[in-house]
Write a protein that holds these residues in place. Sequence first.
Motif, mmCIF file in Angstrom:
data_model
loop_
_atom_site.group_PDB
_atom_site.id
_atom_site.type_symbol
_atom_site.label_atom_id
_atom_site.label_comp_id
_atom_site.label_asym_id
_atom_site.label_seq_id
_atom_site.Cartn_x
_atom_site.Cartn_y
_atom_site.Cartn_z
ATOM 1 N N ASP A 1 40.741 39.682 -12.578
ATOM 2 C CA ASP A 1 40.813 38.379 -11.956
ATOM 3 C C ASP A 1 41.594 37.341 -12.983
ATOM 4 O O ASP A 1 42.158 37.548 -13.931
ATOM 5 C CB ASP A 1 39.259 38.090 -11.826
ATOM 6 C CG ASP A 1 38.409 37.801 -13.169
ATOM 7 O OD1 ASP A 1 38.979 38.080 -14.177
ATOM 8 O OD2 ASP A 1 36.991 37.705 -12.852
ATOM 9 N N HIS B 1 37.852 26.881 -13.935
ATOM 10 C CA HIS B 1 36.645 26.509 -13.523
ATOM 11 C C HIS B 1 35.863 27.774 -13.162
ATOM 12 O O HIS B 1 36.375 28.895 -12.827
ATOM 13 C CB HIS B 1 36.766 25.617 -12.418
ATOM 14 C CG HIS B 1 35.549 25.026 -11.821
ATOM 15 N ND1 HIS B 1 34.609 25.843 -11.037
ATOM 16 C CD2 HIS B 1 34.766 23.753 -12.137
ATOM 17 C CE1 HIS B 1 33.540 24.943 -10.575
ATOM 18 N NE2 HIS B 1 33.724 23.877 -11.370
ATOM 19 N N ALA B 2 34.538 27.729 -13.121
ATOM 20 C CA ALA B 2 33.640 28.733 -12.935
ATOM 21 C C ALA B 2 34.020 29.226 -11.407
ATOM 22 O O ALA B 2 33.754 30.819 -11.341
ATOM 23 C CB ALA B 2 32.114 28.451 -12.862
ATOM 24 N N SER B 3 34.629 28.591 -10.593
ATOM 25 C CA SER B 3 35.071 29.200 -9.406
ATOM 26 C C SER B 3 36.204 30.070 -9.612
ATOM 27 O O SER B 3 36.576 30.701 -8.459
ATOM 28 C CB SER B 3 35.168 27.938 -8.403
ATOM 29 O OG SER B 3 36.319 27.094 -8.792
ATOM 30 N N GLY B 4 36.920 30.003 -10.639
ATOM 31 C CA GLY B 4 38.112 30.689 -10.791
ATOM 32 C C GLY B 4 39.383 29.631 -10.591
ATOM 33 O O GLY B 4 40.548 30.290 -10.567
ATOM 34 N N ALA B 5 39.216 28.485 -10.285
ATOM 35 C CA ALA B 5 40.220 27.666 -10.203
ATOM 36 C C ALA B 5 40.795 27.158 -11.462
ATOM 37 O O ALA B 5 40.127 26.740 -12.333
ATOM 38 C CB ALA B 5 39.565 26.277 -9.470
ATOM 39 N N GLN C 1 42.486 24.746 -14.307
ATOM 40 C CA GLN C 1 42.670 23.501 -14.344
ATOM 41 C C GLN C 1 43.913 23.011 -14.904
ATOM 42 O O GLN C 1 44.602 23.416 -15.731
ATOM 43 C CB GLN C 1 41.288 23.120 -15.287
ATOM 44 C CG GLN C 1 40.056 23.614 -14.767
ATOM 45 C CD GLN C 1 39.643 22.861 -13.435
ATOM 46 O OE1 GLN C 1 39.628 21.883 -13.417
ATOM 47 N NE2 GLN C 1 39.363 23.748 -12.522
#
Length: 346
Positions: A165, A256-260, A262
Amino acid sequence: MDDNLPAHLEAAERPLLPAEFDDHLRARLAALDAASDEHARDLRPDNTVRSYASDWKTWTTFCEQLQIPVTAATRGTLRAFVDYLWTREGRAYTTIDRKLAGVSVTLRRDYGVVLNKEDTKSARELLKDYRRRAAEAEEPARGRGKAPAMRVGALREIVAKCSDDVFGLRDRAMLLLGFSIAARRAELAGLRLRNIVEDPDGNGLLVHVMVSKTDPRTVPVPFGQDPATCPVRAWQAWAEEAQIADPDRHAFRAIHASGAVQPKGITPQRVGDIITAAGARARIPALFTGHSVRSGMATEARRAGKDRKAIAQVTGHKPNSKVLDGYMQIVDRWDGDDNALIGIGL
């Protein structure tokens, strides 16, 4: 006419000597000094600035306890500072040595106080005596010691455990590229997109390391023989996934924890944490730190028979650097030319 000047220079023609400067010129020169100091501070790496600030805070606390001004850096006070750090605070040898240097820099930069070389030498001699006595008494070593070198075998295991990922792509690229350019934490954190360019002839990457404790350097990073550990392919995969486009943005970003991904970069401390966590995830017994990829590259290159000058061009060391010698000794101590016990008939 001044006897130190050439005879053909008459008083009206010769340049003014410093003692002859008027107040207006002195003020202009002082302003130039101040602007130059501010510019130099702006260019200094953030971790160096933090280290100097920490060293100065320790020094001011010490001076307050002795009820002396912070500018009273004499032979006696410097030795007392060493004793204070070693005996009362239990600091490590390298930490005390660095704090002496940090105090010296701040005194010179902010107060115009230049320490006497013999005074600082005597303080460091006392520090060496403390270390020697501690070794003779078999006291436990202080501090973390040198970062363990991340050898290629361990690096291969570590990147194999990185996920596919966005987090894994970043970590894999950071580890492999960091190893390839023998990066310090701050150097990896400081890389911008414009610092990593593809070689025009398709040989790999040209990595311009601009944020460094030493001089900037450019490291040519070739494609790896094994796609799984190829730093060029790892970087390309991360850059494509992260959609990095602005050349002035950081090459390695927070996620970010969501995978976005930054827009902001990551700190040198975070770089070290990622490297340590990657080693733990692969269940490598050694506790790797942010410096491990740097020492690992130098160690493996020497073991492969690379010339120390070529290694120094990657690490940014001077060819005769004592720090580089430390990396070399890891390998050279078992070399027939450098180990006096090999080949003598034992």
